[in-house]
Design a protein around this motif. Structure first.
Motif, mmCIF file in Angstrom:
data_model
loop_
_atom_site.group_PDB
_atom_site.id
_atom_site.type_symbol
_atom_site.label_atom_id
_atom_site.label_comp_id
_atom_site.label_asym_id
_atom_site.label_seq_id
_atom_site.Cartn_x
_atom_site.Cartn_y
_atom_site.Cartn_z
ATOM 1 N N ALA A 435 36.646 36.646 34.741
ATOM 2 C CA ALA A 435 36.864 38.056 35.077
ATOM 3 C C ALA A 435 36.319 38.388 36.454
ATOM 4 O O ALA A 435 36.958 39.112 37.237
ATOM 5 C CB ALA A 435 36.221 38.945 34.011
ATOM 6 N N ILE A 436 35.148 37.858 36.781
ATOM 7 C CA ILE A 436 34.534 38.168 38.074
ATOM 8 C C ILE A 436 35.304 37.519 39.217
ATOM 9 O O ILE A 436 35.509 38.123 40.282
ATOM 10 C CB ILE A 436 33.059 37.725 38.076
ATOM 11 C CG1 ILE A 436 32.251 38.611 37.116
ATOM 12 C CG2 ILE A 436 32.465 37.819 39.476
ATOM 13 C CD1 ILE A 436 30.809 38.195 36.959
ATOM 14 N N ARG A 437 35.766 36.290 39.022
ATOM 15 C CA ARG A 437 36.544 35.619 40.065
ATOM 16 C C ARG A 437 37.857 36.365 40.328
ATOM 17 O O ARG A 437 38.269 36.541 41.479
ATOM 18 C CB ARG A 437 36.845 34.179 39.650
ATOM 19 C CG ARG A 437 35.665 33.229 39.718
ATOM 20 C CD ARG A 437 36.097 31.817 39.372
ATOM 21 N NE ARG A 437 37.030 31.277 40.370
ATOM 22 C CZ ARG A 437 37.735 30.149 40.189
ATOM 23 N NH1 ARG A 437 37.611 29.472 39.044
ATOM 24 N NH2 ARG A 437 38.525 29.709 41.128
ATOM 25 N N ARG A 438 38.499 36.819 39.266
ATOM 26 C CA ARG A 438 39.759 37.551 39.427
ATOM 27 C C ARG A 438 39.526 38.898 40.120
ATOM 28 O O ARG A 438 40.335 39.322 40.951
ATOM 29 C CB ARG A 438 40.426 37.756 38.068
ATOM 30 C CG ARG A 438 40.865 36.466 37.398
ATOM 31 C CD ARG A 438 41.644 36.734 36.144
ATOM 32 N NE ARG A 438 42.927 37.350 36.442
ATOM 33 C CZ ARG A 438 43.768 37.812 35.513
ATOM 34 N NH1 ARG A 438 43.445 37.726 34.222
ATOM 35 N NH2 ARG A 438 44.910 38.358 35.865
ATOM 36 N N GLN A 439 38.437 39.553 39.780
ATOM 37 C CA GLN A 439 38.123 40.824 40.426
ATOM 38 C C GLN A 439 37.788 40.624 41.900
ATOM 39 O O GLN A 439 38.186 41.428 42.751
ATOM 40 C CB GLN A 439 36.964 41.513 39.703
ATOM 41 C CG GLN A 439 36.596 42.878 40.263
ATOM 42 C CD GLN A 439 37.740 43.879 40.184
ATOM 43 O OE1 GLN A 439 38.576 43.809 39.280
ATOM 44 N NE2 GLN A 439 37.782 44.814 41.128
ATOM 45 N N ALA A 440 37.066 39.545 42.205
ATOM 46 C CA ALA A 440 36.741 39.251 43.602
ATOM 47 C C ALA A 440 38.015 38.994 44.407
ATOM 48 O O ALA A 440 38.137 39.434 45.556
ATOM 49 C CB ALA A 440 35.804 38.055 43.682
ATOM 50 N N LEU A 441 38.968 38.282 43.792
ATOM 51 C CA LEU A 441 40.245 38.039 44.462
ATOM 52 C C LEU A 441 40.997 39.342 44.661
ATOM 53 O O LEU A 441 41.603 39.573 45.722
ATOM 54 C CB LEU A 441 41.088 37.070 43.637
ATOM 55 C CG LEU A 441 42.518 36.836 44.131
ATOM 56 C CD1 LEU A 441 42.512 36.182 45.506
ATOM 57 C CD2 LEU A 441 43.309 36.007 43.122
ATOM 58 N N LYS A 442 40.947 40.223 43.681
ATOM 59 C CA LYS A 442 41.619 41.515 43.785
ATOM 60 C C LYS A 442 41.066 42.325 44.953
ATOM 61 O O LYS A 442 41.820 42.944 45.711
ATOM 62 C CB LYS A 442 41.443 42.288 42.468
ATOM 63 C CG LYS A 442 42.173 43.606 42.426
ATOM 64 C CD LYS A 442 41.990 44.285 41.075
ATOM 65 C CE LYS A 442 42.714 45.622 41.024
ATOM 66 N NZ LYS A 442 42.544 46.273 39.695
ATOM 67 N N VAL A 443 39.752 42.304 45.121
ATOM 68 C CA VAL A 443 39.133 43.025 46.234
ATOM 69 C C VAL A 443 39.529 42.398 47.563
ATOM 70 O O VAL A 443 39.843 43.095 48.534
ATOM 71 C CB VAL A 443 37.605 43.050 46.073
ATOM 72 C CG1 VAL A 443 36.931 43.617 47.320
ATOM 73 C CG2 VAL A 443 37.214 43.865 44.848
ATOM 74 N N ARG A 444 39.527 41.067 47.605
ATOM 75 C CA ARG A 444 39.904 40.379 48.844
ATOM 76 C C ARG A 444 41.351 40.689 49.216
ATOM 77 O O ARG A 444 41.652 40.972 50.385
ATOM 78 C CB ARG A 444 39.719 38.870 48.658
ATOM 79 C CG ARG A 444 40.183 38.018 49.837
ATOM 80 C CD ARG A 444 39.318 38.197 51.060
ATOM 81 N NE ARG A 444 37.997 37.634 50.883
ATOM 82 C CZ ARG A 444 37.063 37.618 51.815
ATOM 83 N NH1 ARG A 444 37.320 38.160 52.998
ATOM 84 N NH2 ARG A 444 35.879 37.104 51.585
ATOM 85 N N ALA A 445 42.248 40.663 48.233
ATOM 86 C CA ALA A 445 43.657 40.966 48.509
ATOM 87 C C ALA A 445 43.816 42.418 48.960
ATOM 88 O O ALA A 445 44.626 42.724 49.844
ATOM 89 C CB ALA A 445 44.497 40.697 47.271
ATOM 90 N N ALA A 446 43.034 43.315 48.366
ATOM 91 C CA ALA A 446 43.114 44.729 48.748
ATOM 92 C C ALA A 446 42.700 44.936 50.199
ATOM 93 O O ALA A 446 43.204 45.848 50.867
ATOM 94 C CB ALA A 446 42.233 45.564 47.824
ATOM 95 N N GLN A 447 41.808 44.101 50.713
ATOM 96 C CA GLN A 447 41.409 44.213 52.116
ATOM 97 C C GLN A 447 42.583 43.911 53.042
ATOM 98 O O GLN A 447 42.773 44.588 54.061
ATOM 99 C CB GLN A 447 40.247 43.257 52.407
ATOM 100 C CG GLN A 447 38.925 43.699 51.806
ATOM 101 C CD GLN A 447 37.809 42.714 52.106
ATOM 102 O OE1 GLN A 447 37.772 41.601 51.586
ATOM 103 N NE2 GLN A 447 36.892 43.112 52.978
#
Length: 464
Positions: A435-447
């Motif tokens: 869950a944390i890895r997917r959320q981190a990717l989501k934040v990175r993609a949002a940037q």
């Protein structure tokens, strides 16, 4: 003749009254944006090809294809072509109009001829007609200028459409790459779950663990398989949307999967400086289009007011007319005329005043649209700047969370191997890390999405 000259002079003097007061688009822009970019060396400006800052060959190719095939861009280009044609049409009214015609008539008048003596008579005519409206009030020149401003607005709207499609292509592309990475993360976790299920199944058969442990792992594997299938579905939908942007059938469109870490832009998000608000309003094509429409609306108020001023029309005709085609070009068949008509409207039931009110309403609407477009432009930049600021903070926290969750999983697996903890603890640690890895990717993609959004909000460039 003196009376005609006096009336013409009066019409020229009244021309100034037909000009609508210049709409002052007075809008106080702030001195600086509230949101700021980091104090590091910014990425270099790439002019209109802003997407080159990401240095991605696939993105470059997709954008180039969209610029030539996207139907929304083609529609905007067609509207510009129509507006340019209207310029030529309105300018034609400033020139004399000429036409040539030939007429042949044959007939008999039975009322003036005795019975039995009716003979059909023939008449032939060849003439040249000239007409010209003197632009006393400036109405025709204002109409031509209004058409030119409309074309400028359409040209700006075309650029805005191109910028919109470019940004949507980039946003969809980064969304696709994020989904590819998300799928890889889920598949890696799914492979780990399947390995744990195999081990748990063997230990259950050997009597080391209870059946509930097997059921838990089976549920986790099935749940993760469902997540992987959902991501595949999302990936297909984004690819189909990207195909429409590029102007190609979705059935024939495909982009190969590439690891996120292998992309040239993956190491760092390009930093785009915001500049100053006044520069943004000058660069944004939608604001430029609104301002051109505002000026065109102002000219149309002048055109409507000019309807009350005198009009002067000049017509001339000349040619040949004869009852015998063979004598058509004889000197005796020549004829000509010259006519000048000076007319002034006195009463029209309120039609012209209604036209003035309508034009003034259009000017008010155009002014409101311009002010709204400037507010939206400034708000767009502030939105993206604040998003990038908070996303950077989230990314820092997410990186720390990923590191901590990875250590927790490693310790849980060690404790499980040593018999100090249950499989449930390991499973919880794995689920948390996923869950944390997917959320981190989501934040990175949002940037990356917000960076593209900032570039579009800045009008496609960021050079002051």
């Amino acid at each position: 003749m003196p009376r005609f000259a006096t009336l013409s002079l009066a019409a020229l003097l009244l021309t100034g009254c037909a000009t609508a007061p210049l709409a002052k688009a007075s809008f106080e822009t702030p001195a600086a944006f509230a949101g700021t970019t980091p104090a590091i060396t910014p990425a270099p400006s790439q002019g209109t090809a802003w997407w080159l800052v990401f240095d991605d060959a696939v993105l470059n190719d997709l954008t180039a294809r969209a610029m030539t095939r996207n139907n929304t861009i083609k529609l905007a280009a067609a509207h510009l072509e129509q507006a340019q044609a209207l310029i030529r049409s309105s300018k034609a009214d400033l020139w004399p109009q000429a036409g040539i015609g030939y007429q042949a008539t044959t007939g008999a008048n039975t009322a003036t001829l005795s019975p039995g003596s009716q003979k059909p008579a023939s008449a032939h005519g060849l003439g040249l007609d000239l007409s010209y409206e003197v632009d006393l009030s400036g109405r025709l020149s204002k109409a031509a200028l209004a058409a030119k401003l409309d074309a400028q607005a359409q040209d700006a709207l075309l650029k805005d459409t191109q910028l919109l499609i470019q940004s949507r292509v980039a946003e969809s592309y980064f969304a696709l790459r994020a989904l590819d990475e998300d799928r890889a993360i889920v598949r890696d976790t799914l492979a780990a779950y399947r390995g744990s299920l195999d081990v748990t199944q063997r230990r259950f058969e050997e009597g080391d663990v209870a059946e509930i442990d097997v059921a838990r792992m089976q549920a986790e594997v099935a749940s993760t398989e469902a997540q992987a299938a959902a991501l595949d579905q999302q990936r297909a939908q984004v690819a189909h949307a990207l195909a429409v942007l590029v102007g190609e059938p979705a059935s024939d469109f495909d982009i190969a999967t590439v690891a996120w870490s292998s992309e040239p832009w993956a190491s760092a998000v390009p930093v785009i400086p915001a500049g100053i608000p006044a520069d943004v309003l000058q660069r944004r094509p939608d604001v430029t289009a609104s301002y051109a429409s505002l000026l065109a609306a102002q000219k149309r108020v002048g055109i409507a007011k000019a309807a009350w001023l005198p009009t002067l029309s000049l017509t001339a005709s000349g040619g040949y007319a004869s009852g015998d085609l063979g004598n058509l070009f004889e000197d005796t068949a020549k004829n000509w005329s010259l006519t000048g008509i000076l007319s002034q409207a006195i009463f029209d039931g309120g039609r012209r005043n209604a036209g003035i009110d309508y034009a003034k309403g259009g000017l008010d609407a155009a002014f409101a649209d311009y002010q709204q477009s400037t507010l939206v432009a400034l708000s767009d930049v502030e939105d993206q700047l604040s998003d990038l600021t908070y996303l950077r903070q989230q990314q820092t926290a997410q990186d720390q969370a990923v590191s901590a969750a990875s250590r927790a999983l490693a310790m849980s697996q060690s404790r499980y191997t040593n018999g100090s903890s249950s499989q449930l603890e390991v499973l919880d640690a794995q689920r948390q890390l996923l869950a944390i890895r997917r959320q981190a990717l989501k934040v990175r993609a949002a940037q990356y999405q917000s960076t593209v959004g900032l570039i579009r909000a800045l009008g496609g460039g960021w050079t002051s």
